[in-house]
Write a protein that holds these residues in place. Structure first.
Motif, PDB file in Angstrom:
ATOM      1  N   ALA A 236       0.957  -1.052  -0.039  1.00 27.73           N
ATOM      2  CA  ALA A 236      -0.046   0.068   0.109  1.00 27.73           C
ATOM      3  C   ALA A 236       0.904   1.275  -0.045  1.00 27.73           C
ATOM      4  O   ALA A 236       1.649   1.367   0.825  1.00 27.73           O
ATOM      5  N   SER A 237       0.818   2.261  -1.041  1.00 35.93           N
ATOM      6  CA  SER A 237       1.659   3.184  -1.140  1.00 35.93           C
ATOM      7  C   SER A 237       0.273   4.428  -0.541  1.00 35.93           C
ATOM      8  O   SER A 237      -0.332   4.967  -1.219  1.00 35.93           O
ATOM      9  N   SER A 238       0.453   4.842   0.607  1.00 34.22           N
ATOM     10  CA  SER A 238      -0.237   5.728   1.394  1.00 34.22           C
ATOM     11  C   SER A 238       0.151   6.867   1.749  1.00 34.22           C
ATOM     12  O   SER A 238       0.833   7.197   2.386  1.00 34.22           O
ATOM     13  N   HIS A 239      -0.382   7.826   0.960  1.00 31.73           N
ATOM     14  CA  HIS A 239      -0.033   9.416   1.198  1.00 31.73           C
ATOM     15  C   HIS A 239      -0.756   9.908   2.498  1.00 31.73           C
ATOM     16  O   HIS A 239      -1.828  10.435   2.389  1.00 31.73           O
ATOM     17  N   PHE A 273       4.400   5.046   3.332  1.00 29.95           N
ATOM     18  CA  PHE A 273       3.617   6.032   3.513  1.00 29.95           C
ATOM     19  C   PHE A 273       4.335   7.284   3.526  1.00 29.95           C
ATOM     20  O   PHE A 273       5.798   7.485   3.293  1.00 29.95           O
ATOM     21  N   GLY A 274       3.761   8.214   3.784  1.00 29.06           N
ATOM     22  CA  GLY A 274       4.374   9.745   3.540  1.00 29.06           C
ATOM     23  C   GLY A 274       3.535  10.875   4.138  1.00 29.06           C
ATOM     24  O   GLY A 274       2.673  10.581   4.988  1.00 29.06           O
ATOM     25  N   HIS A 275       3.480  11.981   3.696  1.00 21.33           N
ATOM     26  CA  HIS A 275       2.637  13.010   4.005  1.00 21.33           C
ATOM     27  C   HIS A 275       3.020  14.067   5.237  1.00 21.33           C
ATOM     28  O   HIS A 275       3.072  15.241   5.441  1.00 21.33           O
ATOM     29  N   GLN A 276       3.500  13.235   6.370  1.00 19.97           N
ATOM     30  CA  GLN A 276       4.062  14.042   7.539  1.00 19.97           C
ATOM     31  C   GLN A 276       5.503  14.284   7.642  1.00 19.97           C
ATOM     32  O   GLN A 276       5.693  15.106   8.569  1.00 19.97           O
TER      33      GLN A 276
END
Length: 585
Positions: A236-239, A273-276
Motif C-alpha cells: 500500500a502506497s499511502s499518502h 507512507f508519507g505526508h507527515q
C-alpha cells in the motif's frame, strides 16, 4: 464529498492494470526482492536552495533532490540486482520549490507543451508508480492531467473518484512481475491511496469534480481484487501519516490513516507512507484480523531519504508468499548527485535561478522574519498590507465595502529577510513559501476573538517571573509555525501567563473595544479558509471574496509596482505577547 460506489468496479480495475514481465531464472523455494520508496519530493530535483541561492544545507547535513535519489537508487539496484527491484513514489511531487512553481505558473507546461521537470527526472530514473498526494491538486487538475500524460509510470489514487461517474478518477493499483532470481517471477501489486484532506485544502480545484473516500474502506475493497488478479506481494502506497490524527476534525475520513490500514486491512504486506515529512526507517503494526506483522516505512521529505524494503519470499502451493520483511532508510547525503539527472534538468534549473534572482524593488532597510512568531514584525506587516489592500479594493461597491478589513498571516519562515537594497523574487518567495490564494470571509467580533484564542494555543503557558526561553515558548503540543496566525486590523495582547482560551486581552479597533456583534471582513489564505489547521469559524463563514489571486504573486506585483519597500508605508505594531499586562519582549 461523496466517495465512489465500490460495487461493480472489478472490470474498471482490470482495464486499469499495467503488467510488465521480466525473465525467469532457476527454480528455488526461497527468494527476495526489493521495493524502494520516495515521498514528499515537493519539486526538488537539485540539491539546491532557491531561496538562499546556494547548495541546500540544514543543521542535520541533509541533502535533497531527485539527482541525489537517482544515485541512491542506482546503488540499491547494483547491490540487489536491477530486475529484482521496484521504485515507487508516495506523492506530493508537483509543489514546493520555485522550480515547480515556474513550470506551473510562469511558463506553465499546460500551455508550452514542455515536459514538467519532475516528470522528466522521474522518467529518467525509472519509477514504477507514483501516488497522488494532496499537493498534486494545488495548481489545478489541468496541470495534474498534463503531468499524468508526461510521466511514464502509472499515477495511482484508489480512493479518488470522479464526482460525475463515481468511478475511479485515477488508476487504483498496478501490478508488476519482478524477477526473483529463483526461476519464477513474483507479481507485486501497488495500491495507491491518498489522504482525504484534499477535499478541504484544495476545495476550489476539486469541488464537484473529485471525491475522496475513506482510505481504510478503499483498501478493504481493492486488496482482494488485486489478489484475484494475481498479486502475491501487496504494497500500500499511502499518502497519509501513521498517527491516526486529522487536522480537519471529523468532517472527512481520517487524514493520517496509514497505521489503521495496516491494522484493519488483511492481505497487505507493507505500507509505504508519507505526508507527515517524518523519517520512519522501520515500524511494525500487527493486523487485528490475521495477527500478521505489517511493515511500515516513511522516507524523510524532499528526497533526503530513500526507503528500501526487502521482502523475503517463500514458494508454497505454486505461489510466492512473503515470509518476512525489513526496511532501512538510505541517507542521500552519502551519495553524489547523478550527472545524468543534473545535465538533463540543467536548462530548466538555470531558467528558474534566473527568474528568482530578478530584482523587483529596493528595500529601505533590512527586514527579517527571524522573530515573527514572537513579535509583530514589519516583514509580516508587508503581507498583511497587501492582503488588506487587495480585499478592500475588491469590495468597493459591495454590501461589505463599509466593513473593517482584517488580515491573517503566519510566520512561515524563520530565515526569510529582505536585505537593505535590491529585493528579488526569491526574497519574497522565501517569505511566502506556499502557493496559497487569497480569500475573504465575514466574521463577528465574537468569532474574531475565538479565532485568536485558538491561535494563541501555539504558545506554552509562561508563569509570571519565569525566565523567557523563546524556543520553549512556542510550538505548544507540536504545532508548526504555519499554524500560528496573527491578525492585522485590530489591536490585541496575547497573555501567555493565562491558560489556553483566556489569553486574548485588550481586543480593540481604532482604540475602541471590539464588541461580540461587530462585523468584520477577514482576508485569509485558501488553506486556512478551507479548514487547514482546524481553526474555528472561518471554514463555515460567508465568503465575500475569492478571485484566485496568488498571495505570493500579489506581494511580488505590489513590490514591482511601487519599486520601494519601506516599513513606513505598512508597518503597524498591533499585537504583542504579555504576562499579566507586562510585555514579554
Amino acid at each position: 464529498m461523496r466517495s465512489y460506489r465500490l460495487a461493480g468496479l472489478a472490470v474498471t480495475a482490470a482495464a486499469a492494470l499495467i503488467v510488465t514481465s521480466t525473465p525467469a531464472a532457476t527454480a528455488a523455494e526461497h527468494a527476495s526482492i526489493t521495493v524502494m520508496e520516495t515521498s514528499d519530493l515537493h519539486g526538488n530535483v537539485f540539491n539546491w536552495d532557491y531561496y538562499t541561492n546556494a547548495e541546500y544545507d540544514d543543521s542535520d547535513a541533509n541533502d535533497v533532490g531527485l539527482a541525489k535519489i537517482s544515485s541512491a537508487v542506482e546503488g540499491v539496484r547494483a547491490d540487489r540486482g536491477r530486475d529484482r527491484t521496484m521504485l515507487i513514489d508516495n506523492g506530493d511531487i508537483l509543489q514546493g520549490t520555485p522550480l515547480s512553481y515556474y513550470y506551473a505558473k510562469v511558463e506553465p507546461v499546460t500551455e508550452t507543451g514542455e515536459t514538467h521537470p519532475m516528470a522528466k527526472a522521474m522518467n529518467a530514473i525509472g519509477y514504477d508508480s507514483v501516488t497522488v498526494g494532496n499537493h498534486e491538486f494545488n495548481y489545478g487538475l489541468d496541470l495534474l492531467d498534463t503531468f499524468r500524460k508526461q510521466i511514464e509510470a502509472p499515477v495511482l489514487g484508489a480512493n479518488v473518484s470522479d464526482e460525475r461517474t463515481h468511478l475511479p478518477a485515477y488508476q487504483p493499483f498496478t501490478l508488476k512481475k519482478v524477477d526473483t532470481g529463483a526461476g519464477k517471477p513474483v507479481t507485486v501489486g501497488v495500491l495507491g491511496l491518498t489522504t482525504p484532506g484534499s477535499a478541504i485544502w484544495d476545495k476550489g480545484n476539486v469541488e464537484g469534480k473529485l471525491g475522496f473516500g475513506d482510505m481504510v474502506q478503499s483498501a478493504k475493497f481493492w486488496v482482494p481484487i488485486m489478489k484475484a488478479f494475481g498479486a502475491e506481494v501487496v504494497v500500500a502506497s499511502s499518502h497519509a501519516g501513521d498517527d491516526g490524527t486529522s487536522s480537519y476534525g471529523d468532517e472527512l475520513p481520517t487524514e493520517n490513516a496509514s497505521a489503521q490500514i495496516a491494522e484493519e486491512v488483511p492481505g497487505i504486506d507493507a505500507v509505504l507512507f508519507g505526508h507527515q515529512h517524518k523519517d520512519v526507517p522501520q515500524r511494525f503494526v500487527k493486523n487485528k484480523l490475521t495477527g500478521k506483522d505489517v511493515l511500515l516505512t516513511e522516507p524523510a521529505k524532499w528526497g533526503q531519504r530513500l526507503s528500501v524494503v526487502d521482502f523475503d519470499l517463500e514458494r508454497k502451493h505454486g505461489r510466492w508468499q512473503v515470509a518476512g520483511a525489513s526496511s532501512e532508510a538510505v541517507n542521500t547525503n552519502t551519495v553524489p548527485e547523478d550527472p545524468k539527472i543534473t545535465e538533463l534538468l540543467r536548462p530548466q534549473h538555470d531558467k528558474t535561478v534566473e527568474y528568482v534572482n530578478e530584482t523587483v524593488a529596493e528595500s529601505s532597510q533590512e527586514l527579517s522574519a527571524a522573530e515573527s512568531r514572537l513579535k509583530d514584525t514589519p516583514i509580516v506587516d508587508f503581507i498583511q498590507k497587501v492582503q488588506t489592500d487587495t480585499v478592500e479594493a475588491a469590495l468597493e461597491g459591495t454590501p461589505q465595502a463599509e466593513l473593517p478589513v482584517l488580515s491573517q498571516a503566519s510566520p512561515f519562515s524563520r530565515t526569510a529577510k529582505f536585505p537593505a537594497g535590491p529585493v528579488t523574487v526569491r526574497d519574497i518567495a522565501g517569505l511566502y513559501i506556499y502557493d496559497n490564494t487569497l480569500e475573504a470571509v465575514t466574521l463577528t467580533g465574537a468569532q474574531v476573538k475565538e479565532y485568536l484564542e485558538f491561535s494563541a494555543g501555539y504558545y506554552n503557558q509562561l508563569a509570571p517571573g519565569a525566565p523567557v526561553d523563546p524556543e520553549a515558548l512556542t510550538n505548544a503540543g507540536g504545532l508548526p509555525d504555519y499554524n500560528y496566525d496573527m491578525l492585522a486590523g485590530v489591536d490585541y495582547d496575547v497573555d501567555v501567563a493565562k491558560p489556553v482560551g483566556e489569553r486574548i486581552v485588550n481586543l480593540s479597533r481604532d482604540g475602541v473595544a471590539v464588541t461580540p456583534e461587530q462585523e468584520f471582513v477577514l482576508a485569509v489564505n485558501n488553506y486556512r479558509r478551507s479548514g487547514g489547521g482546524n481553526f474555528p469559524q472561518v471554514p463555515a463563514a460567508p465568503v465575500v471574496y475569492n478571485e484566485q489571486v496568488e498571495i505570493r504573486q500579489a506581494l511580488i506585483d505590489t513590490a514591482t509596482e511601487s519599486g520601494v519597500i519601506d516599513p513606513a508605508d505598512f508597518a503597524v505594531p498591533n499585537w504583542k505577547l504579555v504576562r499579566e499586562g507586562v510585555p514579554v519582549f
